[in-house]
Design an enzyme around this catalytic site. Sequence first.
Site, PDB file in Angstrom:
ATOM      1  N   ASP A 141     105.278  99.587  -1.642  1.00 10.75           N
ATOM      2  CA  ASP A 141     105.273  98.314  -0.922  1.00 10.75           C
ATOM      3  C   ASP A 141     106.714  97.900  -0.671  1.00 10.75           C
ATOM      4  O   ASP A 141     107.436  97.560  -1.607  1.00 10.75           O
ATOM      5  CB  ASP A 141     104.535  97.238  -1.722  1.00 10.75           C
ATOM      6  CG  ASP A 141     104.232  95.990  -0.909  1.00 10.75           C
ATOM      7  OD1 ASP A 141     104.930  95.754   0.103  1.00 10.75           O
ATOM      8  OD2 ASP A 141     103.307  95.245  -1.277  1.00 10.75           O
ATOM      9  N   ARG A 143     107.652  95.456   1.516  1.00  8.89           N
ATOM     10  CA  ARG A 143     107.705  94.168   2.205  1.00  8.89           C
ATOM     11  C   ARG A 143     108.614  93.168   1.499  1.00  8.89           C
ATOM     12  O   ARG A 143     108.713  93.153   0.282  1.00  8.89           O
ATOM     13  CB  ARG A 143     106.298  93.578   2.315  1.00  8.89           C
ATOM     14  CG  ARG A 143     105.406  94.311   3.282  1.00  8.89           C
ATOM     15  CD  ARG A 143     103.995  93.769   3.251  1.00  8.89           C
ATOM     16  NE  ARG A 143     103.324  94.050   1.970  1.00  8.89           N
ATOM     17  CZ  ARG A 143     102.072  93.718   1.699  1.00  8.89           C
ATOM     18  NH1 ARG A 143     101.352  93.090   2.619  1.00  8.89           N
ATOM     19  NH2 ARG A 143     101.537  94.020   0.523  1.00  8.89           N
TER      20      ARG A 143
END
Length: 219
Positions: A141, A143
């Site tokens: 991930d 983000r």
Amino acid sequence: MTENIGILGKKSPRRSGAERVVNTPLPTVYGKFQAIGYLDHDRGDEQVALVYGEIGAENVLVRLHSECLTGDAFGSQHCECGDQLAAALRAVVAEGSGVVVYLRGHEGRGIGLLAKLRAMALQAEGLDTVEANLALGLPVDARDYGVAAQILHDLGVRSVRLMSNNPRKREALVTHGIQVAEQVPLLIEPCESNITYLRTKRERLDHHLPHLDAVAHGS
């Protein structure tokens, strides 16, 4: 690289963060929103916040929605993203006010569209979503929610009721100075095509998905 030159030959200071660029009415099938466009000077991404009604500073109903072309535009059942976006837009209209921040650059949890499609191909061969990213040498991930917090600050929002099943979104907002008064579940009924993906999100990424308990394993 071209320098920004201002008056008297001096370099113009480089901008950073999210700059509000435009505000326009956006009628949708859910209701009439204000679409507020931002330029993220740090990453170069164009961002948009959909604002419904008169929002205050405290306890604003908010969704931070990561861009997902396959789910949001194409109706993919590999994930629940499109359904979550629709549910969030309906929820803020039912509430009478709220904000949906649509985060560009978050495709495939931040790895990009083509890499996401490669990861999906590996998942079709039996890897889960975490294993697929790692097999490609990519982060699970990638983000960052800093720009989302900047947009909320610009809108005058200080605390939110966050529509999300992901504890990392809550942690990120708090880190960037937005208080989370409540985390509101955004649970979508699973289907045969996404049940394995959703179970991986719960078991390996700590997403709060208690409704999966009612779905028998092997479904």
